[in-house]
Motif scaffolding. Structure first.
Motif, PDB file in Angstrom:
ATOM      1  N   HIS A 250       0.651  -1.107  -0.245  1.00 21.66           N
ATOM      2  CA  HIS A 250       0.050   0.038  -0.113  1.00 21.66           C
ATOM      3  C   HIS A 250       0.949   1.178  -0.081  1.00 21.66           C
ATOM      4  O   HIS A 250       0.723   2.414  -0.698  1.00 21.66           O
ATOM      5  N   ALA A 251       1.787   1.228   0.678  1.00 23.90           N
ATOM      6  CA  ALA A 251       2.700   2.408   0.893  1.00 23.90           C
ATOM      7  C   ALA A 251       3.381   2.946  -0.519  1.00 23.90           C
ATOM      8  O   ALA A 251       3.468   3.710  -0.795  1.00 23.90           O
ATOM      9  N   ALA A 252       3.696   1.343  -1.128  1.00 28.76           N
ATOM     10  CA  ALA A 252       4.143   1.746  -2.599  1.00 28.76           C
ATOM     11  C   ALA A 252       3.256   2.346  -3.505  1.00 28.76           C
ATOM     12  O   ALA A 252       3.613   3.153  -4.493  1.00 28.76           O
ATOM     13  N   LEU A 253       2.153   1.811  -3.497  1.00 31.02           N
ATOM     14  CA  LEU A 253       0.913   2.277  -4.579  1.00 31.02           C
ATOM     15  C   LEU A 253       0.413   3.330  -4.061  1.00 31.02           C
ATOM     16  O   LEU A 253      -0.180   4.289  -5.104  1.00 31.02           O
ATOM     17  N   LYS A 254       0.681   4.020  -3.000  1.00 30.37           N
ATOM     18  CA  LYS A 254       0.004   5.428  -2.566  1.00 30.37           C
ATOM     19  C   LYS A 254       0.528   6.393  -3.269  1.00 30.37           C
ATOM     20  O   LYS A 254      -0.070   7.608  -3.237  1.00 30.37           O
ATOM     21  N   HIS A 255       1.779   6.337  -3.589  1.00 28.71           N
ATOM     22  CA  HIS A 255       2.713   7.404  -4.515  1.00 28.71           C
ATOM     23  C   HIS A 255       1.730   7.711  -5.737  1.00 28.71           C
ATOM     24  O   HIS A 255       1.581   8.903  -6.208  1.00 28.71           O
ATOM     25  N   LYS A 256       1.329   6.455  -6.271  1.00 22.98           N
ATOM     26  CA  LYS A 256       0.801   6.628  -7.699  1.00 22.98           C
ATOM     27  C   LYS A 256      -0.764   6.994  -7.467  1.00 22.98           C
ATOM     28  O   LYS A 256      -1.423   7.424  -8.208  1.00 22.98           O
ATOM     29  N   TYR A 257      -1.303   6.375  -6.361  1.00 23.67           N
ATOM     30  CA  TYR A 257      -2.647   6.476  -6.036  1.00 23.67           C
ATOM     31  C   TYR A 257      -2.869   7.068  -4.761  1.00 23.67           C
ATOM     32  O   TYR A 257      -3.071   6.003  -3.765  1.00 23.67           O
ATOM     33  N   PRO A 258      -3.144   8.362  -4.618  1.00 24.51           N
ATOM     34  CA  PRO A 258      -3.046   8.862  -3.170  1.00 24.51           C
ATOM     35  C   PRO A 258      -4.316   8.546  -2.583  1.00 24.51           C
ATOM     36  O   PRO A 258      -4.347   8.486  -1.234  1.00 24.51           O
ATOM     37  N   ALA A 259      -5.361   8.524  -3.237  1.00 28.72           N
ATOM     38  CA  ALA A 259      -6.659   8.046  -2.294  1.00 28.72           C
ATOM     39  C   ALA A 259      -6.975   6.639  -2.159  1.00 28.72           C
ATOM     40  O   ALA A 259      -7.775   6.100  -1.643  1.00 28.72           O
ATOM     41  N   SER A 260      -5.985   5.734  -2.292  1.00 29.93           N
ATOM     42  CA  SER A 260      -6.100   4.482  -2.144  1.00 29.93           C
ATOM     43  C   SER A 260      -6.102   3.883  -0.810  1.00 29.93           C
ATOM     44  O   SER A 260      -5.624   4.793   0.276  1.00 29.93           O
TER      45      SER A 260
END
Length: 265
Positions: A250-260
């Motif tokens: 999640h921490a990695a994906l949050k950079h690209k998808y802030p609302a995740s």
């Protein structure tokens, strides 16, 4: 003298019999409420992870609110419940809870009508899949058919602050102190996804899903949800075993998808 003694003995015997009958009559009318009465116990499903440990003395005493009698359970073993969750905050912040603690709206706690105090419950918001573990330290809610009152922090974690209420699944996973390992095991063994988007147009959702799979998230999925008559297609990256692994992804994906955000399967 003999007649007087006989009359005295008869009178004494009659008094003893009358007293005994009065005592038996009183016992016959006394009713001791018990949480074992199947008509008063909430339905439960299959056993949850772990077994309930000891709880504070005196927490099983029946109580009455607005004319309705409640019978706290002696164990949280296998307790599973679905229904509506609400939350409480400023009006109760700093006041005493049912187990004697001071209510802190920023702590991860909740109120339940019958679960033993200090029971840990795993609550899943059935609208958005968000999950949180809270500790029971208060009684309630006593409004309609609601099943649990979340602290402000718990409601925020589940996304309930705005709407005020939400349909949830509640599962008892142990008791404070003794059962911490069982809670950790339940979390560690769980399956998780990261929701990265929600669309009203399925074509948009399909494009994002394809992107996730091309990026290596082969277990990603698209789920349809119907809310107030409107269809939404939710795109979720996954699947990830254990909370630690899921949090890292999640921490990695949050950079690209802030609302995740992270959800439990």
């Amino acid at each position: 003298m003999g007649q007087t003694t006989t009359a005295f003995r008869l009178t004494t015997a009659a008094m003893l019999i009358a007293a005994l009958m009065l005592t038996l009559s009183g016992c016959g009318k006394r009713q001791i409420p018990t949480s074992q009465d199947p008509a008063r116990r909430p339905s439960v499903a299959a056993p949850a992870p772990g077994k309930a440990g000891p709880v504070p003395k005196g927490t099983f005493k029946p109580y009455t609110i607005a004319g309705k009698r409640y019978y706290p359970l002696s164990s949280s073993d296998g307790y599973v419940q679905t229904g509506i969750a609400s939350w409480y905050g400023d009006d109760f912040h700093g006041k005493k809870t049912a187990n004697g603690e001071t209510y802190d709206m920023y702590a991860m706690t909740c109120a339940h009508k019958v679960l033993p105090m200090n029971t840990y419950v795993r609550i899943t918001n059935r609208n958005n899949g968000k999950v949180v573990t809270l500790r029971v330290n208060d009684r309630g809610p006593f409004v309609g058919s609601r099943i649990v009152d979340l602290s402000h922090a718990g409601a925020q974690a589940l996304g309930v602050i705005g709407p005020g209420t939400a349909p949830v699944r509640l599962e008892a996973v142990g008791v404070a102190g003794r059962q911490a390992p069982s809670i950790a095991k339940a979390v560690a063994d769980g399956s998780y996804f990261v929701q990265v988007g929600s669309f009203t147009q399925p074509e948009n959702a399909k494009r994002l899903l394809a992107t996730l799979k091309q990026s290596g998230y082969s277990g990603s999925r698209m789920k349809r949800a119907l809310i107030s008559g409107q269809s939404y297609w939710r795109v979720q990256a996954g699947v990830f075993r254990g909370m630690d692994h899921a949090n890292k992804v999640h921490a990695a994906l949050k950079h690209k998808y802030p609302a995740s955000f992270l959800i439990a399967d």
